[in-house]
Design a protein around this motif. Structure first.
Motif, PDB file in Angstrom:
ATOM      1  N   LEU A 185      56.134  -0.702 124.386  1.00 48.91           N
ATOM      2  CA  LEU A 185      56.018   0.432 123.440  1.00 48.91           C
ATOM      3  C   LEU A 185      55.065   0.218 122.427  1.00 48.91           C
ATOM      4  O   LEU A 185      54.395   1.044 121.691  1.00 48.91           O
ATOM      5  N   VAL A 186      54.843  -1.208 122.038  1.00 47.96           N
ATOM      6  CA  VAL A 186      53.646  -1.612 121.382  1.00 47.96           C
ATOM      7  C   VAL A 186      52.701  -2.553 121.961  1.00 47.96           C
ATOM      8  O   VAL A 186      53.109  -3.067 122.658  1.00 47.96           O
ATOM      9  N   ALA A 187      51.614  -2.685 121.689  1.00 41.43           N
ATOM     10  CA  ALA A 187      50.634  -3.711 122.183  1.00 41.43           C
ATOM     11  C   ALA A 187      50.912  -5.173 121.596  1.00 41.43           C
ATOM     12  O   ALA A 187      50.898  -6.207 122.182  1.00 41.43           O
ATOM     13  N   ASP A 188      51.190  -5.315 120.369  1.00 47.49           N
ATOM     14  CA  ASP A 188      51.322  -6.760 119.639  1.00 47.49           C
ATOM     15  C   ASP A 188      52.046  -6.530 118.560  1.00 47.49           C
ATOM     16  O   ASP A 188      52.226  -5.661 117.875  1.00 47.49           O
ATOM     17  N   VAL A 189      52.675  -7.688 117.934  1.00 50.40           N
ATOM     18  CA  VAL A 189      53.731  -7.720 116.862  1.00 50.40           C
ATOM     19  C   VAL A 189      53.136  -8.697 115.839  1.00 50.40           C
ATOM     20  O   VAL A 189      52.851  -9.995 116.338  1.00 50.40           O
ATOM     21  N   VAL A 190      52.797  -8.427 114.598  1.00 53.03           N
ATOM     22  CA  VAL A 190      52.319  -9.425 113.665  1.00 53.03           C
ATOM     23  C   VAL A 190      53.450  -9.646 112.707  1.00 53.03           C
ATOM     24  O   VAL A 190      54.201  -8.771 112.193  1.00 53.03           O
ATOM     25  N   PRO A 191      53.388 -11.142 111.990  1.00 56.84           N
ATOM     26  CA  PRO A 191      54.298 -11.301 110.936  1.00 56.84           C
ATOM     27  C   PRO A 191      54.132 -10.536 109.904  1.00 56.84           C
ATOM     28  O   PRO A 191      52.885 -10.304 109.508  1.00 56.84           O
ATOM     29  N   SER A 192      55.109 -10.391 109.147  1.00 57.00           N
ATOM     30  CA  SER A 192      55.192  -9.580 107.897  1.00 57.00           C
ATOM     31  C   SER A 192      54.060  -9.917 106.955  1.00 57.00           C
ATOM     32  O   SER A 192      53.390  -9.078 106.288  1.00 57.00           O
ATOM     33  N   GLU A 193      54.113 -11.243 106.732  1.00 58.35           N
ATOM     34  CA  GLU A 193      53.442 -11.812 105.688  1.00 58.35           C
ATOM     35  C   GLU A 193      51.978 -11.726 105.865  1.00 58.35           C
ATOM     36  O   GLU A 193      51.106 -12.024 104.794  1.00 58.35           O
ATOM     37  N   SER A 194      51.749 -11.689 107.061  1.00 64.73           N
ATOM     38  CA  SER A 194      50.191 -11.690 107.456  1.00 64.73           C
ATOM     39  C   SER A 194      49.811 -10.478 107.910  1.00 64.73           C
ATOM     40  O   SER A 194      48.598 -10.251 108.259  1.00 64.73           O
ATOM     41  N   PHE A 195      50.562  -9.198 107.986  1.00 63.69           N
ATOM     42  CA  PHE A 195      50.335  -8.086 108.578  1.00 63.69           C
ATOM     43  C   PHE A 195      48.970  -7.598 108.051  1.00 63.69           C
ATOM     44  O   PHE A 195      48.032  -7.172 109.175  1.00 63.69           O
ATOM     45  N   ASP A 196      48.616  -7.064 107.002  1.00 67.59           N
ATOM     46  CA  ASP A 196      47.625  -6.593 106.523  1.00 67.59           C
ATOM     47  C   ASP A 196      46.349  -7.351 106.663  1.00 67.59           C
ATOM     48  O   ASP A 196      45.189  -6.944 107.179  1.00 67.59           O
ATOM     49  N   VAL A 197      46.410  -8.775 106.570  1.00 69.08           N
ATOM     50  CA  VAL A 197      45.266  -9.435 106.885  1.00 69.08           C
ATOM     51  C   VAL A 197      44.713  -9.498 108.084  1.00 69.08           C
ATOM     52  O   VAL A 197      43.466  -9.284 108.580  1.00 69.08           O
ATOM     53  N   GLN A 198      45.964  -9.802 109.016  1.00 72.70           N
ATOM     54  CA  GLN A 198      45.478  -9.758 110.686  1.00 72.70           C
ATOM     55  C   GLN A 198      44.856  -8.517 111.083  1.00 72.70           C
ATOM     56  O   GLN A 198      43.966  -8.548 111.849  1.00 72.70           O
ATOM     57  N   CYS A 199      45.523  -7.402 110.493  1.00 77.01           N
ATOM     58  CA  CYS A 199      45.193  -6.183 111.174  1.00 77.01           C
ATOM     59  C   CYS A 199      43.792  -5.937 110.697  1.00 77.01           C
ATOM     60  O   CYS A 199      42.954  -5.119 111.480  1.00 77.01           O
ATOM     61  N   GLN A 200      43.180  -6.160 109.469  1.00 76.50           N
ATOM     62  CA  GLN A 200      42.202  -5.844 109.098  1.00 76.50           C
ATOM     63  C   GLN A 200      40.967  -6.758 109.703  1.00 76.50           C
ATOM     64  O   GLN A 200      40.030  -6.171 110.237  1.00 76.50           O
ATOM     65  N   ALA A 201      41.378  -8.098 110.257  1.00 77.42           N
ATOM     66  CA  ALA A 201      40.527  -8.828 111.009  1.00 77.42           C
ATOM     67  C   ALA A 201      40.498  -8.083 112.164  1.00 77.42           C
ATOM     68  O   ALA A 201      39.236  -8.204 112.790  1.00 77.42           O
ATOM     69  N   LEU A 202      41.390  -7.636 112.946  1.00 79.49           N
ATOM     70  CA  LEU A 202      41.234  -6.908 114.340  1.00 79.49           C
ATOM     71  C   LEU A 202      40.361  -5.701 114.186  1.00 79.49           C
ATOM     72  O   LEU A 202      39.421  -5.679 114.762  1.00 79.49           O
ATOM     73  N   VAL A 203      40.779  -4.995 113.160  1.00 78.54           N
ATOM     74  CA  VAL A 203      40.023  -3.758 113.037  1.00 78.54           C
ATOM     75  C   VAL A 203      38.382  -4.270 112.914  1.00 78.54           C
ATOM     76  O   VAL A 203      37.583  -3.374 113.339  1.00 78.54           O
ATOM     77  N   THR A 204      38.190  -5.177 111.792  1.00 82.64           N
ATOM     78  CA  THR A 204      36.660  -5.491 111.663  1.00 82.64           C
ATOM     79  C   THR A 204      36.144  -6.169 113.006  1.00 82.64           C
ATOM     80  O   THR A 204      35.080  -5.744 113.071  1.00 82.64           O
TER      81      THR A 204
END
Length: 269
Positions: A185-204
């Protein structure tokens, strides 16, 4: 930063920064449930983002700590079964789904908190979903006596297979992010404490990739999904265009020189 829509209850909010358009579902009073007006706004908004030369990547997320509770129960008939003057019924949720899926640019859904019912359908219309570890996902039409829209069911079957699709839909079970990833149902799961940082890095990182490669491969994957009758010609056209794109030479030279490539291809128009 430019703002396309104001942040209002029951509306879609959009901000564009450094080539990334962040589309936010804003209906906090109803856990970001989708109204008819919001579905129509998505349908109007997505073509504008696709045509905007300042937008390279589109991100879909929910305001606050919820992604989307699905279609608004109080407006369910208008969202899914809106009767037109000629007697036909219009599914505005699937119209929003189609608008997201039709984007030629890379799209990512960032799912935090609850992602229920039609919320998963519009998230899955993106190229892939990244979920916060605390996210929960459930497709619950059987709990309220409705049928999940056809585009959502067909995509669900493609992603998880027939047996898992039946399991998810018939039980109406809510899954943890880890369970959702195991099901597809989803491609990946990211820890809550680093969700925003990791997602920003991915999108960048997506913004820095070859637009020629991403646009071409996204289209070819989508055509394969749909078993498009012209897929052989589409492949031939894409393959023939590859050596004429500036990105191929740029990418090879950067690799040989151990440099970061600065790709220049942009879609026509």
């Amino acid at each position: 930063m430019s703002t396309v829509s104001d942040v209002r209850a029951g509306r879609m909010s959009v901000s564009i920064t450094d080539g990334i358009a962040t589309v936010e579902i804003c209906n906090l009073a109803q856990r970001n449930a989708l109204t008819k007006a919001m579905c129509l706004e998505i349908q109007e908004l997505m073509p504008r983002l696709d045509a905007d030369p300042d937008v390279a990547v589109v991100v879909l997320r929910g305001a606050g700590d919820t992604f989307c509770a699905g279609a608004s129960i109080s407006e369910l008939s208008f969202v899914l079964l809106d009767q037109q003057p000629n007697g036909s019924l219009v599914d505005h949720l699937s119209g929003a789904d189609a608008a997201i899926a039709s984007l030629s640019k890379p799209t990512v859904a960032l799912v935090d908190g609850a992602c229920m019912g039609g919320g998963w359908q519009i998230a899955s219309a993106c190229d892939f979903i990244i979920a916060n570890q605390r996210a929960v996902i459930g497709l619950t039409p059987a709990k309220i006596g409705i049928i999940y829209p056809r585009p959502g069911i067909e995509r669900l079957v493609r992603l998880v297979g027939h047996a898992n699709a039946k399991y998810i839909l018939l039980t109406g079970k809510t899954f943890s992010a880890t369970e959702a990833r195991a099901l597809g149902l989803v491609a990946d799961v990211v820890p809550s404490e680093s969700f925003d940082v990791q997602c920003q890095a991915l999108v960048t990182s997506l913004r820095s990739r070859s637009h020629f490669s991403m646009h071409s491969m996204k289209r070819l994957v989508d055509l394969t999904d749909a078993a498009h009758p012209d897929i052989n010609q589409e492949w031939a056209d894409a393959w023939e265009a590859m050596p004429h794109s500036p990105d191929m030479e740029i990418g090879i030279n950067a690799f040989l020189n151990r440099e970061q490539p600065q790709f220049t291809w942009r879609p026509a128009g």
